[in-house]
Enzyme design. Structure first.
Site, PDB file in Angstrom:
ATOM      1  N   ASP A   1      -4.677   2.399  -4.300  1.00 41.74           N
ATOM      2  CA  ASP A   1      -3.211   2.344  -4.300  1.00 41.74           C
ATOM      3  C   ASP A   1      -2.705   1.059  -3.666  1.00 41.74           C
ATOM      4  OD1 ASP A   1      -4.048   2.903  -1.753  1.00 41.74           O
ATOM      5  OD2 ASP A   1      -2.500   4.401  -1.348  1.00 41.74           O
TER       6      ASP A   1
ATOM      7  N   ASP B   1       0.861  -1.181   0.000  1.00 44.94           N
ATOM      8  CA  ASP B   1       0.000   0.000   0.000  1.00 44.94           C
ATOM      9  C   ASP B   1       0.898   1.232   0.000  1.00 44.94           C
ATOM     10  OD1 ASP B   1      -2.933   0.992   0.553  1.00 44.94           O
ATOM     11  OD2 ASP B   1      -1.590   2.212   1.828  1.00 44.94           O
ATOM     12  N   LEU B   2       0.572   2.217  -0.856  1.00 37.99           N
ATOM     13  CA  LEU B   2       1.385   3.428  -0.943  1.00 37.99           C
ATOM     14  C   LEU B   2       1.170   4.310   0.281  1.00 37.99           C
ATOM     15  CD1 LEU B   2       0.943   4.429  -4.702  1.00 37.99           C
ATOM     16  CD2 LEU B   2       2.833   3.167  -3.660  1.00 37.99           C
TER      17      LEU B   2
END
Length: 562
Positions: A476, A433-434
């Site tokens: 994301d 996950d960003l």
């Protein structure tokens, strides 16, 4: 021939006859240019013969008058008697015999015999006419007539002759049978209207006035007819005018041949040719060496080549490079062993564009089973494959990044777990996950956010190996399946490479740069042998642990530690 009573007196010799015959008879007998004999009917002895008879039979007078007529006549007594009775029945005063000359040759003769009385004794006065040539001609004519009748009775053609009044003088038995007659002679004197249905008779008769007028033949005209079963068929008819010595037309001779099978075959060929040229599938026909000998319009449209360009060439000009040599080797193996091959091929048009075809190739064999040609049928499925790819893309791939989506990830993960269990390899399921992605969206817009996600996907793909998988789960969030890990260091190198790559600045379309990082959660198999969904859930939990620990890092799931 009358037989006389036995004569008691001594036989008269030639000299005595000379004295008793009139001068007129002597001149007629002696100087005649026709062989003449005087025969004693009681003994069959030749009493006298003229010079012409001696020359004809090849004897001198003494030799000839020493013979009996039975030594010259080759008929037996029974045959002579039969011929005489036949002559009486036919009311003719001449007879037909075969006489032998002195050289042994046989001649057919016509004998005119009459009784003459000399000194109260009956003799036969015979005049001999050689009819050998006539007999030969008559026999030849008889044989010819018999041969002609045999022809009429046995030929499969419709042969006929009509006089100038359009009445049949003769015809073949096939024509008689066709028109319901038992014998061809039953048609003599009849016209077409007497033997054919009105429509056919009118059709046949309509062409003849011009023939009588111009005296020019009609050759190989295709006309309808009805066969013995009443079925419609076709005949090829030729008619010739028969001219007399004055140049007038005495009649018409004609021959018609049943060409129904040929016409039907030609019609089938015309239909086949029409289908060949008008079907939407491209078709090529090659010889046994693979050289094109025929093609159709659809193939020319499909390939971009004209017929003239492809005839006498090998189809390898279509080669696109998509298939290797092994592909074509298997194709020819199927053709040689099974006589057919079916599959999908990628080909190259004349303009360089690729097109896909569903291709069927079959071997054409002759009566002896030997292959004579190969026929290839090609259906353009380029649009179908592209549509299929689009559907597959939508079903299994993320529309933004072109990475596998959750559905395809599930399938890849299941395969990886099965292979890992079989090969006892370690598999890492990663959830990425960003960090700080939302501010990018808020500040620069969703367009910029999407471009950043695409670049993140590219950087992750560059960091993993060919047999690994990276998927976008949404937003994301990304997932990775890392297989064939030999040690912890293998996993550590890949993950650190990904984290380092993502932290590198991203350049936006407005030339501004942004920086983000990523948090990665990892679950290892076979440490946790559960199914893929549960392993991915463990990785998700580990990802949140990585965020709690300060982000831009990875965390490996350990049960009881989260």
């Amino acid at each position: 021939m009358n037989r006389t009573k036995p004569i008691q007196e001594p036989t008269v010799n030639a000299e005595q006859l000379d004295e008793r015959l009139s001068n007129r008879y002597r001149v007629l007998f002696t100087d005649s240019k026709v062989p003449m004999l005087l025969i004693d009917p009681s003994t069959g002895s030749i009493i006298d013969a003229n010079d012409c008879a001696c020359r004809y039979y090849g004897y001198d007078h003494r030799q000839l008058t020493a013979l009996k007529i039975s030594q010259i006549n080759q008929y037996t007594a029974e045959e002579v008697d039969l011929e005489m009775r036949r002559a009486m029945a036919e009311k003719r005063n001449h007879f037909f015999f075969v006489h032998q000359l002195s050289d042994g040759s046989l001649r057919h003769v016509e004998v005119h015999s009459g009784k003459v009385e000399i000194d109260n004794r009956d003799y036969l006065f015979s005049i001999i006419h050689d009819i050998t040539d006539r007999h030969t001609a008559e026999q030849q004519l008889k044989s010819l007539n018999q041969d002609f009748i045999t022809l009429l009775e046995n030929t499969s053609d419709f042969v006929f002759y009509k006089d100038k009044d359009r009445r049949f003088r003769f015809c073949s038995q096939r024509l008689a049978k066709l028109t319901g007659h038992n014998n061809w002679k039953e048609i003599i004197g009849k016209t077409e209207r007497d033997i054919f249905p009105e429509e056919l008779a009118t059709n046949y008769l309509s062409e003849e006035p011009e023939l009588f007028k111009k005296a020019e033949p009609i050759l190989d005209r295709i006309e309808p007819f009805l066969n013995e079963k009443g079925e419609k068929g076709w005949v090829s008819t030729s008619k010739w005018p028969v001219l007399n010595s004055q140049g007038g037309i005495d009649g018409i001779f004609g021959i018609s041949r049943d060409v129904t099978a040929k016409q039907n075959s030609e019609e089938q060929l015309r239909i086949a040719a029409s289908v060949f040229q008008n079907v939407s599938e491209g078709i090529i026909v090659t010889d046994t060496n693979g050289i094109i000998i025929e093609t159709n319009n659809a193939f020319c449209s499909l390939s971009g080549y004209s017929r003239e360009e492809v005839i006498n060439t090998n189809p390898r000009f279509l080669k696109s490079g998509y298939h290797d040599d092994n592909f074509f080797a298997q194709m020819w193996h199927s053709l040689k062993t099974e006589g057919a091959w079916k599959g999908e091929t990628w080909n190259r048009r004349k303009d360089g564009q690729l097109f896909a075809c569903r291709t069927t190739i079959k071997a054409v064999t002759g009566p002896d089973g030997t292959v004579s040609q190969y026929i290839g049928v090609m259906t353009d499925i380029t649009a179908l494959l592209r549509h299929h790819e689009e559907v597959e893309q939508m079903a299994y791939y993320d529309t933004l990044t072109r990475l596998p989506n959750r559905t395809l990830l599930s399938d890849r993960l299941a395969q990886a777990l099965a292979n890992g269990k079989r090969n006892q390899n370690t598999i890492a399921i990663c959830f990425l996950d960003l960090d700080n992605f939302k501010p990018v969206n808020d500040q620069y817009g969703h367009r910029a956010g999407d471009l950043l996600l695409v670049e993140v996907a590219n950087r992750i793909t560059e960091c993993i190996r060919e047999h690994d998988t990276v998927a976008r789960l949404g937003g994301d969030e990304f997932a990775l399946v890392l297989t064939q890990l030999q040690s912890d260091s293998d996993l550590e190198q890949i993950v650190k490479r990904i984290l380092s790559s993502i932290t590198q600045p991203f350049k936006l379309p407005n030339q501004q740069q942004v920086a983000v990082s990523a948090s990665i959660g990892i679950c290892l198999h076979p440490d946790y042998p559960q199914d893929g969904d549960l392993l991915l859930r463990y990785a998700d939990l580990a990802m949140y642990k990585a965020k709690e620990m300060g982000r831009n890092r990875y965390y490996i799931y350990r049960e009881g530690q989260i």
